[in-house]
Scaffold this motif. Structure first.
Motif, short mmCIF file in Angstrom:
data_model
loop_
_atom_site.label_atom_id
_atom_site.label_comp_id
_atom_site.label_asym_id
_atom_site.label_seq_id
_atom_site.Cartn_x
_atom_site.Cartn_y
_atom_site.Cartn_z
N UNK A 1 -1.74 6.10 7.98
CA UNK A 1 -2.45 6.33 6.68
C UNK A 1 -1.80 5.39 5.53
N UNK A 2 -2.63 4.63 4.69
CA UNK A 2 -2.28 3.98 3.60
C UNK A 2 -3.48 4.11 2.54
N UNK B 1 -11.27 11.20 1.81
CA UNK B 1 -9.96 12.08 1.25
C UNK B 1 -8.82 11.19 1.50
N UNK B 2 -7.94 11.62 0.45
CA UNK B 2 -6.44 11.07 0.70
C UNK B 2 -5.75 12.41 0.79
N UNK B 3 -5.13 12.64 1.99
CA UNK B 3 -4.67 14.18 2.18
C UNK B 3 -3.09 13.80 1.73
N UNK B 4 -2.28 14.96 1.63
CA UNK B 4 -0.86 15.07 1.62
C UNK B 4 0.00 14.28 0.59
N UNK C 1 1.00 -1.12 -0.02
CA UNK C 1 -0.01 -0.08 -0.06
C UNK C 1 0.71 1.23 0.02
N UNK C 2 0.22 2.44 -0.62
CA UNK C 2 1.18 3.42 -0.54
C UNK C 2 1.11 4.40 0.61
N UNK C 3 2.10 5.27 0.80
CA UNK C 3 2.22 6.09 1.99
C UNK C 3 1.89 7.46 1.36
N UNK C 4 1.66 8.53 2.47
CA UNK C 4 1.36 9.67 1.98
C UNK C 4 2.79 10.46 1.84
N UNK C 5 2.85 11.49 1.22
CA UNK C 5 4.32 12.30 1.26
C UNK C 5 4.71 12.41 2.50
N UNK C 6 5.97 12.53 2.95
CA UNK C 6 6.45 12.45 4.51
C UNK C 6 6.27 14.20 4.89
N UNK C 7 6.29 14.98 3.69
CA UNK C 7 6.12 16.57 4.27
C UNK C 7 4.53 16.65 5.03
#
Length: 145
Positions: free
Chosen positions: A59-60, A119-122, A1-7
């Motif tokens: 979050x994934x 919502x998929x944030x970030x 699964x994908x992660x959000x951007x670290x920022x």
């Protein structure tokens, strides 16, 4: 699964700090003590940084042929599957605090539920546009993702 951007951790941390500043200012007006501002901002900053890190780690998301899968939650983990057939609209939003980091939110509106929005944030803009386009193609019946 994908992660959000670290920022996104920085963005979430800044939101907590701004919240702490607001609470500190209100508290100083109510109590008349200016020292409360520094204490409240410090405590909310520490809590905010911890919550932002935990939220980021939890979050994934993943787009598959049958839908989009979301996993999130710190204390209570929630897994959501949005079937491609229920996708009605996909928006890519650029919130004010996310813009300096080049981050956006993908809003997925679904049919058949009250307030059906996830919502998929970030995530980065190019990743968000790719995700929205692939999800749109799947929702229209084109499975070439």
């Amino acid at each position: 699964m994908n992660r959000l951007h670290p920022s996104v951790r920085v963005v979430w941390g800044v939101k907590w700090i701004l919240f702490g500043v607001g609470v500190g200012i209100v508290t100083s007006f109510v109590t008349g003590f200016d020292t409360h501002v520094i204490s409240i901002v410090t405590v909310t900053s520490i809590i905010g940084i911890a919550v932002a890190s935990l939220r980021y780690r939890a979050f994934r998301y993943e787009l598959r042929d049958d839908g989009i899968y979301l996993r999130r939650g710190i204390l209570t983990q929630k897994e959501t599957v949005i079937p491609v057939g229920s996708v009605q609209q996909i928006d890519v939003d650029k919130p004010l605090l996310d813009r300096p980091f080049g981050l956006v939110h993908v809003q997925i509106y679904t049919a058949g539920t009250f307030g059906g929005r996830s919502t998929i944030p970030g995530i980065k803009l190019d990743t968000a546009i790719d995700l929205a386009n692939r999800l749109d193609r799947l929702a229209r019946g084109n499975s070439d993702i």
